[in-house]
Write a protein that holds these residues in place. Structure first.
Motif, short mmCIF file in Angstrom:
data_model
loop_
_atom_site.label_atom_id
_atom_site.label_comp_id
_atom_site.label_asym_id
_atom_site.label_seq_id
_atom_site.Cartn_x
_atom_site.Cartn_y
_atom_site.Cartn_z
N ASN A 294 3.85 -19.97 -40.32
CA ASN A 294 2.46 -20.51 -40.73
C ASN A 294 2.77 -19.32 -42.08
O ASN A 294 1.84 -18.86 -43.73
CB ASN A 294 1.96 -18.98 -39.59
CG ASN A 294 2.48 -17.02 -39.74
OD1 ASN A 294 4.12 -17.65 -40.50
ND2 ASN A 294 1.56 -16.21 -39.46
N ASP B 213 3.31 2.70 -40.28
CA ASP B 213 2.17 2.88 -42.02
C ASP B 213 2.33 3.86 -42.17
O ASP B 213 2.21 5.08 -41.89
CB ASP B 213 0.75 2.39 -40.67
CG ASP B 213 0.87 1.33 -40.21
OD1 ASP B 213 1.93 0.36 -40.77
OD2 ASP B 213 0.07 0.85 -39.84
N LYS C 104 8.43 -16.92 -38.76
CA LYS C 104 7.69 -16.96 -39.85
C LYS C 104 7.94 -18.19 -40.86
O LYS C 104 6.96 -18.36 -41.87
CB LYS C 104 8.83 -15.96 -40.85
CG LYS C 104 8.68 -14.78 -40.62
CD LYS C 104 9.35 -14.09 -41.54
CE LYS C 104 9.58 -12.29 -40.82
NZ LYS C 104 10.57 -11.93 -41.92
N GLY D 14 -7.05 -6.46 -36.53
CA GLY D 14 -6.61 -7.36 -36.61
C GLY D 14 -8.61 -8.44 -36.43
O GLY D 14 -7.75 -9.78 -36.19
N TYR E 298 -0.04 -13.87 -35.82
CA TYR E 298 1.35 -12.84 -36.41
C TYR E 298 1.15 -11.83 -35.98
O TYR E 298 0.69 -11.17 -36.32
CB TYR E 298 2.09 -13.68 -37.09
CG TYR E 298 3.06 -13.07 -37.68
CD1 TYR E 298 4.41 -13.53 -37.40
CD2 TYR E 298 3.12 -11.98 -39.07
CE1 TYR E 298 5.52 -13.00 -37.87
CE2 TYR E 298 4.80 -11.49 -39.00
CZ TYR E 298 5.76 -12.23 -38.52
OH TYR E 298 6.94 -11.26 -38.44
N ILE F 118 4.55 -18.02 -43.96
CA ILE F 118 5.15 -16.49 -44.11
C ILE F 118 6.12 -16.34 -45.85
O ILE F 118 6.52 -16.22 -46.71
CB ILE F 118 4.80 -15.65 -42.96
CG1 ILE F 118 4.49 -15.04 -42.19
CG2 ILE F 118 6.22 -14.33 -43.67
CD1 ILE F 118 3.59 -14.08 -41.27
N ARG G 180 -3.73 -5.62 -31.27
CA ARG G 180 -3.63 -6.29 -33.39
C ARG G 180 -3.54 -7.26 -32.46
O ARG G 180 -4.40 -8.68 -33.32
CB ARG G 180 -3.25 -5.53 -34.01
CG ARG G 180 -3.44 -5.74 -35.46
CD ARG G 180 -3.02 -4.92 -35.77
NE ARG G 180 -1.70 -4.95 -36.62
CZ ARG G 180 -1.09 -3.86 -37.46
NH1 ARG G 180 -0.74 -2.90 -37.64
NH2 ARG G 180 0.17 -4.76 -37.40
N PRO H 120 4.40 -8.95 -36.44
CA PRO H 120 5.86 -8.39 -36.95
C PRO H 120 6.23 -6.51 -36.10
O PRO H 120 5.33 -6.55 -35.32
CB PRO H 120 5.44 -7.70 -38.25
CG PRO H 120 4.04 -7.40 -38.42
CD PRO H 120 3.43 -8.46 -37.57
N ILE I 287 -3.86 -9.25 -30.26
CA ILE I 287 -4.50 -10.42 -28.90
C ILE I 287 -5.73 -10.33 -29.74
O ILE I 287 -6.46 -11.65 -29.73
CB ILE I 287 -4.42 -9.49 -27.71
CG1 ILE I 287 -3.06 -9.65 -27.26
CG2 ILE I 287 -5.93 -10.01 -27.21
CD1 ILE I 287 -3.22 -9.02 -25.66
#
Lengths: 294, 362
Positions: free
Chosen positions: A51, A89, A48, A102, A82, A53, A151, A84, A153
């Motif tokens: 990037n 959702d 994390k 993505g 990234y 985060i 998502r 997670p 890729i």
């Protein structure tokens, strides 16, 4: 290939209790990088920080020589993708729509055909084409994982980070996904960083292994052959093992756990422990009425 | 791995995947279209309600004549255009605004129970408007002051929600509890302040408090319409970001969206739109809760379609509720806010109990 460099990165939520400490690493060659280490050693925290985060407490992360702290998030997102740990959702969409999210940073007027194609290819690769129109929340944990990887890729970034991509997958798909990520990294010339728990799958498929140890430091970095040794695994994981050569890869056979910390069960003999507890209990019971009678 | 580079055009399943996808999208457009038609029909019907008998066809004839500047029947024109139109337009605007506010809130807070009413934003706006009215004097004494007061006070629950969203162990229910708590306090203060309002206006004030469309006048509609339109358009523009945000804060950050900042701006926008609507219609609850959920049932959760569909569905919902309130116990009129509570209350309970396990444990 994008060059990502961590220089003495330290991160902690409370100052004085860093989760990762003085980590220096360079990722500049394409390939599959597996980050391994025991629980709570800061594997997720480390990725994390890459990037932003999480912003490192001290030290810097550079992408192609530029400090990420000075970069716009959008710019970082162009370099590093990234995924997670998969989760539900709240308002789930169809699998195809979920994967299309993505493509957010690739979207423009008229890009829809390309986006759909990328999403379709990713579904084909992960063998989830049949799920395209299913609702994301109807899926099993393993299917969630595959959608999440898809998502990741389709972001088509030079560096792709996946937090435990094989969690929730059965053995077959753990191997399939890891193999796929390795092939994908080679084919696309990108760096794929994953957090893994399976030592044998890691040693078979990783180009490089990053081994973390307590208290949040890098213990070894190198090829599986260099890192996956009996000494390293025993030191970092605290488990007896023997490492054999199998098909040209180090093959780890696990033994018993090495319990050398304070929580050893046999410090107090079972009976002695119970009688000590009884002793405490009777003292406590005695104490309460005494106070009342005063 | 070679599969990645192979052309996919010849795939049989690509064909079926895409055609399903396109058909699905066509249905989403159709849903929006159906709502538009329903709005047209219900609005026309609502205008016919009243002591003067004007038929559905005559209604649209009169509107057409007014718009083309060729008024045939002065009586009809006065009744339709001046007396009955503002009410319907207020319903259309208010319904759209509140529904979109609800959809945006539910998405940014990841909370299926959130809407301007349940989170106390509407109550904040109502208190602000009341203070503005009692200080300046008279119901709707000054539109601008009322709206500004409403907006400022709506920011109190908004700030509270932002604070709660930062708490680590706050469940969606915590936020609603806090919202209901604040609603009680604000409504109590509002009631006390009413003491100083003009006794002759008590009737109007009461109607405003339970939520009604019949005190909205033509001069209120431009500001209501413009702010709501801006809110709907902005929500549509950021719908792609809302989708990204729905994958989680960390994943959104990784894709270049500052989740916290986006949440704050969205809530401020929600505060403004609901404040403007509440200033003129009073506390109409549950539109923002019910409309997004029903719309999702029909067209799914993709915000690109959900936001515009919510807007038209919300409009339809509110004018239908208003029409029901005026006809069901005719000649007695039930305020639209009361009708919405009858509709929204049970749905709220259903959502609360239906997803209870997940909400309390998360």
């Amino acid at each position: 290939m994008t060059r990502v460099e961590l220089k003495d990165v330290t991160f902690g939520y409370n100052p004085g209790h860093p989760i990762i400490k003085d980590i220096s690493l360079v990722v500049e060659e394409p390939g599959l990088y597996c980050i391994i280490g025991p629980n709570g050693v800061g594997k997720s925290t480390l990725v994390k920080c890459l990037n932003r985060i999480l912003a490192p407490t001290s030290g810097t992360v550079e992408i192609d020589g530029v400090d990420v702290a000075t970069m716009h998030r959008k710019e970082i997102a162009r370099h590093i993708g990234y995924v997670p740990v998969a989760s539900d959702d709240t308002f789930a969409m169809s699998v195809l729509d979920t994967i299309l999210i993505g493509r957010y940073n690739h979207r423009s007027w008229g890009s829809e055909g390309r986006d759909l194609e990328a999403a379709y290819r990713a579904m084909k690769l992960l063998r989830i084409r049949n799920l395209a129109n299913r609702n994301f929340n109807e899926l099993s944990a393993g299917q969630h994982q595959k959608v999440a990887i898809a998502r990741g890729i389709v972001q088509e970034t030079p560096v792709l980070i996946l937090d435990e991509p094989t969690a929730n997958l059965d053995v077959k798909y753990q191997v399939y996904v890891t193999e796929l990520l390795r092939a994908f990294a080679e084919k696309k010339g990108i760096a794929v960083l994953t957090i893994s728990h399976d030592l044998n799958i890691t040693s078979k498929y990783a180009h490089k292994v990053i081994m973390l140890a307590r208290p949040g430091v890098v213990y070894r970095v190198g090829t599986p052959r260099e890192v996956m040794t009996k000494e390293n695994i025993e030191a970092v994981y605290g488990i007896e093992c023997s490492v054999e050569e199998h098909d040209g890869y180090p093959y780890i056979v696990l033994g018993g756990p090495l319990m050398d910390d304070d929580d050893r069960v046999d410090d107090l003999g079972g009976f002695e422990k119970t009688s000590r507890i009884r002793e405490f209990a009777s003292v406590l019971r005695g104490a309460v009425p005494k106070r009342r009678s005063k | 791995m070679e599969e990645w580079d192979q052309p996919v055009d010849s795939d049989a399943s690509l064909e079926s995947t895409l055609s399903y996808y396109l058909r699905n999208r066509l249905w989403k457009f159709a849903f929006i279209g159906i709502c538009f038609v329903a709005i047209f029909l219900v609005a026309g019907y609502t205008i016919t309600i009243g002591s003067m008998n004007i038929s559905f066809v005559e209604t649209y004839e009169t509107i057409w004549n007014h718009l083309t500047g060729n008024i045939v029947n002065d009586g009809f024109d006065f009744v339709v255009w001046d007396l009955r139109m503002p009410r319907v337009l207020a319903g259309i605007i208010g319904g759209a605004g509140l529904a979109v506010c609800g959809a945006v809130m539910q998405n940014t807070m990841k909370n299926p129970l959130a809407d301007p009413y349940t989170t106390g934003v509407s109550s904040g706006a109502s208190l602000g408007a009341t203070i503005a009215m009692t200080v300046v004097g008279g119901l709707m004494a000054s539109t601008n002051v009322t709206v500004i007061g409403a907006f400022l006070f709506s920011l109190i629950p908004v700030g509270m929600m932002i604070a709660i969203s930062k708490m680590k162990d706050a469940s969606p229910t915590t936020m609603i509890m806090a919202g209901i708590g604040i609603m009680y306090i604000f409504n109590a203060i509002t009631t006390v302040l009413m003491i100083w309002s003009d006794p002759q206006q008590m009737q109007a004030v009461y109607r405003w408090q339970v939520g009604t469309l019949d005190i909205v006048k033509w001069e209120h509609l431009p500001i209501m319409g413009l702010v709501t339109l801006a809110g709907v358009v902005i929500s549509m523009l950021i719908s792609g970001r809302l989708n990204v945000l729905s994958t989680g804060d960390e994943s959104a950050k990784a894709m270049g969206i500052d989740a916290d900042r986006m949440r704050i701006w969205c809530l401020v926008m929600v505060g403004l739109v609901s404040a403007v609507i509440v200033s003129f219609t009073g506390l109409i609850g549950f539109v923002g809760l019910v409309a997004p959920h029903i719309t999702r049932l029909f067209i799914g959760s993709d915000n690109k379609f959900l936001i515009p569909a919510c807007a038209v569905f919300g409009s339809m919902l509110l004018i239908v509720a208003d029409a029901l309130g005026r006809t069901i116990l005719s000649p007695n009129v039930i305020q639209v806010g009361v009708v919405m509570s009858f509709v929204g209350g049970p749905i709220f309970l259903l959502l609360l109990l239906g997803s209870r396990k997940r909400m309390w444990s998360s």
